[in-house]
Design an enzyme around this catalytic site. Structure first.
Site, PDB file in Angstrom:
ATOM      1  CG  LEU A  72      -1.959  -0.876   1.038  1.00 45.31           C
ATOM      2  CD1 LEU A  72      -2.732  -0.726   2.597  1.00 45.31           C
ATOM      3  CD2 LEU A  72      -2.907  -1.162   0.119  1.00 45.31           C
ATOM      4  CG  ASP A  73       0.610   3.925  -3.078  1.00 46.76           C
ATOM      5  OD1 ASP A  73       0.952   3.627  -3.608  1.00 46.76           O
ATOM      6  OD2 ASP A  73      -1.089   5.074  -3.771  1.00 46.76           O
ATOM      7  NE  ARG A  74       6.130   7.246   5.074  1.00 43.01           N
ATOM      8  CZ  ARG A  74       7.191   7.099   5.981  1.00 43.01           C
ATOM      9  NH1 ARG A  74       8.302   6.924   4.715  1.00 43.01           N
ATOM     10  NH2 ARG A  74       7.443   7.185   7.354  1.00 43.01           N
ATOM     11  CB  VAL A  76      -3.258   4.587   0.951  1.00 36.34           C
ATOM     12  CG1 VAL A  76      -4.186   3.302   1.096  1.00 36.34           C
ATOM     13  CG2 VAL A  76      -2.632   4.923  -0.175  1.00 36.34           C
TER      14      VAL A  76
END
Length: 241
Positions: A72-74, A76
């Site tokens: 997951l993107d940081r 998110v």
């Protein structure tokens, strides 16, 4: 191998965020701002935190294995799946490539999508230097669109679940897994995600995250072949919005 000793507060926090665990899988609720795996910042990543947790909880000597089938993107939050065995990691990675993992996200958007539900299909290109994705038009060629070289087809379904005076809760079913796909496609639709400055939000969130949350996941267990169906509560910062 020795892992750092977690404080009582750290241990309780990590334990409280476990959504599912067995001998092969560990599924946890990631907070915005946490990184899934190590990067150049040198910040402790979620995988390393849970390695320390397992070593401490189980009095486990030696190395703890935790593979990362997806990230997951940081900024998110939400469901993060970790593999406790190499067999689970290999099979889960293959399932993700084949589209056999059903993923639902929730997004708090600054505008209501029009129409309120639909299917988005766009070609995305990634700018590595900017760490950002862009939608590019497909050129017409006979009866078939031809994407720009390097562009990848991105597909998702969305629907607006509810609205307040300021924000709109949008549910997204992710059909492909492109870089920043949901952020880019929703922004292109005219409803950027709250806090997402990179894709057009007017202001940041106090915690530095964005209001995009991996809410639900469903897939066949890679070893046991039973159904795994997990959902994650949204961050406390969403409440009252």
């Amino acid at each position: 191998m020795e892992y750092r000793t977690l404080t009582e507060t750290e241990f309780a926090d990590l334990e409280s965020r476990i959504l599912y665990e067995d001998n092969h899988l560990l599924i946890v609720n990631k907070r915005p701002g946490e990184i899934t795996q190590g990067d150049r910042t040198g910040d402790e990543c979620l995988a390393d935190s849970y390695k320390a947790f397992i070593a401490q909880r189980d009095s486990k000597p030696g190395k703890v294995y935790l593979g990362i089938p997806h990230r997951l993107d940081r900024p998110v939050s939400g469901i993060c799946v970790l593999a406790k065995t190499s067999k689970a990691l290999e099979r889960l990675s293959q399932m993700l490539r084949e589209g056999l993992v059903h993923k639902i996200y929730w997004a708090l958007c600054c505008a209501k999508p029009e129409p309120s539900e639909g299917l988005l299909e766009d070609y995305l290109v990634r700018n590595e230097k900017q760490n950002k994705s862009y939608i590019v038009p497909a050129a017409a060629h006979a009866s078939h669109p031809v994407p720009r070289p390097g562009a990848k087809l991105a597909r998702l379904r969305y629907r607006c679940l509810k609205s307040t005076d300021r924000y709109h809760l949008v549910e997204v079913e992710l059909l492909t897994g492109r870089h920043h796909q949901i952020r880019c496609q929703l922004s292109h639709l005219g409803c950027c995600i709250k806090g997402d400055l990179k894709y057009g939000a007017p202001r940041s969130n106090p915690d530095g995250g964005i209001c995009l949350h991996a809410h639900e996941i469903r897939f066949e267990h890679p070893v046991r072949h039973s159904e795994v169906h997990v959902s994650a509560p949204v961050p406390d910062s969403w409440k009252g919005i």
